[in-house]
Design an enzyme around this catalytic site. Structure first.
Site, short mmCIF file in Angstrom:
data_model
loop_
_atom_site.label_atom_id
_atom_site.label_comp_id
_atom_site.label_asym_id
_atom_site.label_seq_id
_atom_site.Cartn_x
_atom_site.Cartn_y
_atom_site.Cartn_z
N TYR A 74 -100.79 12.78 88.25
CA TYR A 74 -99.53 13.12 88.93
C TYR A 74 -98.81 14.26 88.22
CZ TYR A 74 -99.94 9.72 92.58
OH TYR A 74 -100.39 9.07 93.71
N ASN A 109 -95.18 13.95 103.14
CA ASN A 109 -95.37 14.71 101.90
C ASN A 109 -94.43 14.22 100.80
OD1 ASN A 109 -97.14 16.07 103.51
ND2 ASN A 109 -95.83 17.89 103.76
N HIS A 126 -93.64 8.46 102.25
CA HIS A 126 -94.60 8.13 101.17
C HIS A 126 -94.03 8.38 99.78
CE1 HIS A 126 -98.01 8.70 104.33
NE2 HIS A 126 -97.37 7.57 104.49
N CYS A 138 -87.83 -3.65 88.57
CA CYS A 138 -86.46 -4.02 88.22
C CYS A 138 -85.44 -3.17 88.99
CB CYS A 138 -86.23 -3.88 86.71
SG CYS A 138 -85.91 -2.19 86.18
N GLY A 202 -99.22 19.45 111.04
CA GLY A 202 -100.05 19.49 109.84
C GLY A 202 -100.41 18.14 109.29
N GLU A 230 -106.70 22.22 113.72
CA GLU A 230 -107.88 21.61 114.35
C GLU A 230 -107.52 20.31 115.06
OE1 GLU A 230 -110.10 21.39 110.70
OE2 GLU A 230 -109.51 19.31 110.36
N1 APR Z 1 -101.01 24.49 109.43
C1 APR Z 1 -101.14 23.40 110.24
N2 APR Z 1 -102.01 22.38 109.99
C2 APR Z 1 -102.77 22.48 108.88
C3 APR Z 1 -102.71 23.60 108.00
C4 APR Z 1 -101.78 24.64 108.32
N3 APR Z 1 -101.66 25.70 107.56
N4 APR Z 1 -103.61 23.42 106.99
C5 APR Z 1 -104.22 22.21 107.22
N5 APR Z 1 -103.71 21.65 108.35
C6 APR Z 1 -104.03 20.34 108.93
C7 APR Z 1 -105.49 19.91 108.77
O1 APR Z 1 -106.27 20.36 109.86
C8 APR Z 1 -105.35 18.38 108.75
O2 APR Z 1 -105.39 17.86 110.08
O3 APR Z 1 -103.28 19.41 108.20
C9 APR Z 1 -103.94 18.15 108.18
C10 APR Z 1 -103.91 17.61 106.75
O4 APR Z 1 -104.45 16.33 106.77
P1 APR Z 1 -104.50 15.42 105.44
O5 APR Z 1 -105.01 16.21 104.33
O6 APR Z 1 -105.21 14.18 105.84
O7 APR Z 1 -102.95 15.13 105.12
P2 APR Z 1 -101.95 14.07 105.78
O8 APR Z 1 -102.21 13.90 107.24
O9 APR Z 1 -100.60 14.48 105.39
O10 APR Z 1 -102.35 12.72 105.00
C11 APR Z 1 -101.61 11.56 105.26
O11 APR Z 1 -102.71 10.37 103.49
O12 APR Z 1 -103.65 10.60 101.43
C12 APR Z 1 -102.57 10.05 102.10
O13 APR Z 1 -100.38 9.57 101.36
C13 APR Z 1 -101.25 10.63 101.62
O14 APR Z 1 -99.37 11.42 102.93
C14 APR Z 1 -100.77 11.44 102.83
C15 APR Z 1 -101.44 10.74 103.99
#
Ligand code: APR
Length: 257
Positions: A74, A109, A126, A138, A202, A230
């Site tokens: 971390y 995030n 989160h 505590c 995202g 995607e």
């Molecule tokens: N703009 C838009 N979308 C984007 C970009 C961008 N520049 N770059 C990546 N992405 C998309 C990817 O295509 C993907 O679908 O963002 C997504 C990221 O997915 P993850 O990495 O799985 O992140 P997230 O969805 O936030 O994960 C959820 O999982 O690991 C745990 O607690 C952690 O909060 C997190 C949770």
């Protein structure tokens, strides 16, 4: 209207009109919005979970087993996030919040970049990497911004942070297998149920309960909009899909408001 558009002006104009007339708008972000600030996503090409094991670093069992390993990871992430800057996507959301009275921002995030971009009352589902809390429960919360690069060296040095009650402090992050903060989740569900437009930005829409929020909004009659590079499991449920990067799509949208 359903349209798969890559930042097409017509789709943005349509959405801007909906935002203008919407009483309540909810946006939920994931790691993708911070990708262009240099903060790794979790499941993308260079995603953290492709290199690191969540079961060794992001579970209460992992922390009990090896708190040093977890804190070192971390602190490494604090280094990356501390050097990152909010990008045009974060800044556009802050402007949307100031221009749309009923705007609510929910994030998965833990990087605090929305707040650094000027967003207020961010629902952090989160947790936040700049906070620690008592591992024994505590109730103590401790500021960790002293770990940010360039911050005045905390007197903690390399030692593991300890709570005044004597237990270890742990990152104030929701780990796998743990429940979300009740109040934050309730606020998120209420916002999703009451909004006219829900922006999912995202996120891979794989991790629940966050991934369920756009579906709650859709069932309540909201227009669900996905902003992502995607397809995700949410794509078939979205009323509008804007295929592009958050740092490009969101400023283009805000400019049309
Ligand atoms: N703009 C838009 N979308 C984007 C970009 C961008 N520049 N770059 C990546 N992405 C998309 C990817 O295509 C993907 O679908 O963002 C997504 C990221 O997915 P993850 O990495 O799985 O992140 P997230 O969805 O936030 O994960 C959820 O999982 O690991 C745990 O607690 C952690 O909060 C997190 C949770």
């Amino acid at each position: 209207m359903r349209e798969d558009a890559v930042i097409d002006a017509h789709a943005l104009d349509w959405l801007a009109e909906r935002l203008r007339s919407a009483g309540a708008v909810t946006a939920m972000t994931g790691a993708g919005i911070s990708a262009e600030s240099g903060v790794p996503t979790f499941r993308g090409t260079d995603g953290l979970w492709r290199t690191y094991s969540a079961s060794d670093l992001a579970t209460p069992e992992a922390f009990a087993r090896d708190p040093r390993l977890v804190w070192d990871w971390y602190r490494w992430r604090q280094g990356i996030i501390g050097r990152a800057q909010p990008n045009p996507g974060h800044l556009a959301l802050a402007r949307l919040q100031s221009r749309l009275p009923g705007f609510r921002l929910i994030t998965q995030n833990v990087d605090g970049l929305h707040q650094r971009a000027g967003c207020r009352d961010v629902v952090e589902l989160h947790g936040n990497i700049w906070r620690a809390r008592c591992a024994r429960g505590c109730g103590v919360l401790a500021d960790q911004s002293g770990n940010a690069p360039g911050a005045a060296a905390s007197d903690q040095g390399d030692r593991l942070p300890v709570c005044p009650c004597g237990a270890l402090l742990r990152p104030d992050i929701v780990w796998f297998g743990e429940a979300l903060d009740r109040d934050q989740l309730d606020l998120a569900v209420r916002s999703a149920s009451a909004c006219a437009v829900f922006l999912a930005i995202g996120t891979s829409a794989l991790v629940y309960p966050a991934a369920g929020l756009p579906l709650v909004a859709g069932r309540a009659g909201a227009v669900v909009v996905e902003v992502n590079l995607e397809d995700t499991p949410l794509t078939p449920h979205a009323g509008l899909v804007l295929r592009g990067s958050a740092a490009e799509v969101l400023p283009a949208l805000e400019a049309r408001l």
